[in-house]
Design a protein around this motif. Structure first.
Motif, PDB file in Angstrom:
ATOM      1  N   GLU A  59       0.831  -1.209   0.000  1.00 63.08           N
ATOM      2  CA  GLU A  59       0.000   0.000   0.000  1.00 63.08           C
ATOM      3  C   GLU A  59       0.863   1.255   0.000  1.00 63.08           C
ATOM      4  O   GLU A  59       0.557   2.235  -0.693  1.00 63.08           O
ATOM      5  CB  GLU A  59      -0.937   0.007   1.210  1.00 63.08           C
ATOM      6  N   GLU A  60       1.949   1.224   0.762  1.00 58.31           N
ATOM      7  CA  GLU A  60       2.846   2.383   0.801  1.00 58.31           C
ATOM      8  C   GLU A  60       3.551   2.585  -0.539  1.00 58.31           C
ATOM      9  O   GLU A  60       3.724   3.721  -1.006  1.00 58.31           O
ATOM     10  CB  GLU A  60       3.860   2.221   1.932  1.00 58.31           C
TER      11      GLU A  60
ATOM     12  N   ASN B  37       2.322   1.638  -3.430  1.00 57.23           N
ATOM     13  CA  ASN B  37       1.287   2.122  -4.343  1.00 57.23           C
ATOM     14  C   ASN B  37       0.995   3.604  -4.133  1.00 57.23           C
ATOM     15  O   ASN B  37       0.705   4.331  -5.094  1.00 57.23           O
ATOM     16  CB  ASN B  37      -0.003   1.311  -4.156  1.00 57.23           C
ATOM     17  N   ASP B  38       1.076   4.070  -2.882  1.00 58.61           N
ATOM     18  CA  ASP B  38       0.891   5.502  -2.607  1.00 58.61           C
ATOM     19  C   ASP B  38       2.007   6.322  -3.267  1.00 58.61           C
ATOM     20  O   ASP B  38       1.750   7.402  -3.822  1.00 58.61           O
ATOM     21  CB  ASP B  38       0.874   5.762  -1.102  1.00 58.61           C
TER      22      ASP B  38
ATOM     23  N   SER C   3       1.301   6.466  -6.903  1.00 58.41           N
ATOM     24  CA  SER C   3       0.199   7.395  -7.176  1.00 58.41           C
ATOM     25  C   SER C   3       0.677   8.843  -7.189  1.00 58.41           C
ATOM     26  O   SER C   3       0.210   9.658  -8.000  1.00 58.41           O
ATOM     27  CB  SER C   3      -0.911   7.217  -6.131  1.00 58.41           C
ATOM     28  N   LYS C   4       1.597   9.177  -6.291  1.00 57.45           N
ATOM     29  CA  LYS C   4       2.141  10.540  -6.266  1.00 57.45           C
ATOM     30  C   LYS C   4       2.862  10.870  -7.573  1.00 57.45           C
ATOM     31  O   LYS C   4       2.722  11.968  -8.114  1.00 57.45           O
ATOM     32  CB  LYS C   4       3.091  10.702  -5.082  1.00 57.45           C
TER      33      LYS C   4
ATOM     34  N   ARG D 187       1.612   3.142 -12.706  1.00 61.10           N
ATOM     35  CA  ARG D 187       0.804   2.094 -12.063  1.00 61.10           C
ATOM     36  C   ARG D 187       0.523   0.953 -13.031  1.00 61.10           C
ATOM     37  O   ARG D 187       0.641  -0.230 -12.671  1.00 61.10           O
ATOM     38  CB  ARG D 187      -0.518   2.686 -11.573  1.00 61.10           C
TER      39      ARG D 187
END
Length: 389
Positions: A143-144, A146-147, A150-151, A162
């Motif tokens: 999740e981190e 993927n964050d 996303s940035k 992604r």
């Protein structure tokens, strides 16, 4: 006066994600190569998710792929998941399956044992969750990561990063081997170029370096798996086999047959077909010879003689998820050897790649060397009698 309806808490799935990370950490510490959150795709459609995809190399000829389904909630529907994962394993042709569930019924453990499914029930999960070694990880979570992705995508007003990352991950599900390795090498080229093109030391450079490591890890694991078919052949035959795999993918003979068919069709139906077919054949062969696959095949064959290639895959995966992302010079010897060969293969200057991301002054000890298994928790047996712990 009407009473206000009682609102139910919104389900975030956080508990399930945390459990997936803990189970992944356990299998990493036990010596497996692990990919979390693999999407199975067909014809562009996403069919289902594989919570954990594992690859194990226990000997020169012993290689095994395992899929683990994880459900840690109030209604895990463990029996349904057991039937589902067995069917999925048959569909994508992996060697073993497992279930991690909050269910406590002994009858399901016995059913899993009967059908040769690794079974991790609620008691097992609680033991994993109580392990300080597993909960105090030196890794960032999926999740981190993927964050962070996303940035980068948001700053570029796209979802290209992604999508490229997901494409490489999904390749392990049903194309693990030469085709998966080629997809991962394409991903390595894409992310390495982005890393070199980023401002040195920036967040973008760090993220693209992580993704370069990850794609190289997938390529190393896939080539290690592919090398099993030629493990007992003479050294030169192994190099030829791996060279063809890198150039053609899963089916070199099939590719050659398709090219012959296309050449015959051009010769028979196109104006001046014979001359045109010869030109196309010569151009294609020249393009193939220009691919420097021999050098990568050479180091792949050499490292695959032992477990060095498998170790490189695990070390690169660890580097991709390390809290303190290591620079190229801080990688382990095996990881650096394979990574360097890949950079040469995709024509990325090593110095430029090194300069793109340099870790902070604090020595990046976390993530450079792999964590070891917690000695208080027994190693997994996949799948013998259906038990894990």
């Amino acid at each position: 006066m009407n009473a206000k309806p009682v609102s139910t808490p919104k389900k975030t799935g956080k508990k399930g994600f945390e459990t997936e990370e803990i189970v992944r950490s356990y299998f990493l510490g036990a010596g497996f190569f692990v990919v979390r959150g693999v999407k199975l795709r067909h014809a562009g459609d996403e069919l289902t998710d594989i919570d954990l995809w594992l690859y194990e190399r226990s000997a020169t000829l012993a290689r095994r792929r395992i899929i683990i389904d994880i459900k840690d909630n109030a209604q895990p529907k463990a029996a349904e998941r057991l039937f589902f994962v067995k069917g999925l394993a048959e569909l994508i042709q992996v060697e073993a399956t497992g279930i991690a569930t909050s269910d406590t019924r002994r009858s399901l453990r016995e059913l899993a044992r009967k059908h040769n499914v690794l079974w991790i029930d609620n008691a097992d999960l609680q033991r994993l969750k109580s392990s300080e070694r597993l909960t105090a990880s030196s890794r960032i979570t999926d999740e981190e990561l993927n964050d962070l992705i996303s940035k980068i995508d948001t700053s570029r007003a796209s979802k290209n990063v992604r999508d490229a990352f997901s494409s490489v991950k999904s390749a392990v599900a049903d194309r693990f081997g030469p085709s998966c390795a080629n997809t991962a090498l394409d991903g390595t080229l894409y992310f390495a170029r982005m890393s070199v093109g980023s401002h040195p030391g920036s967040l973008a450079a760090q993220v693209f370096t992580r993704l370069t490591y990850f794609c190289s890890a997938i390529a190393a694991a896939a080539l290690d798996f592919a090398s099993g078919d030629s493990a007992l052949r003479p050294h030169q035959e192994r190099i030829v086999s791996l060279t063809d795999a890198i150039r053609f993918g899963e089916d070199p003979k099939g590719t050659a047959e398709k090219l012959k068919w296309a050449e015959a069709a051009i010769r028979d139906f196109a104006p001046n077909g014979a001359g045109l077919a010869e030109v196309i054949r010569n151009r294609f062969n020249e393009a193939l010879r220009s691919v420097p696959a021999e050098s990568l095949a050479e180091i792949t064959a050499k490292m695959a003689n032992s477990d060095r290639l498998f170790n490189a895959a695990r070390d690169l995966e660890q580097a991709a998820f390390a809290i303190n992302c290591p620079g190229f010079d801080n990688l382990t010897v095996d990881a650096k050897s394979f990574m360097g060969a890949v950079l040469d293969f995709i024509s990325i200057d090593r110095v430029a790649f090194v300069q793109a991301w340099t870790p902070p002054p604090t020595p990046p000890t976390a993530g450079v060397a792999l964590e070891t298994a917690d000695p208080s928790i027994a190693p997994p047996e996949v799948p013998t009698d259906g038990r894990l712990l």
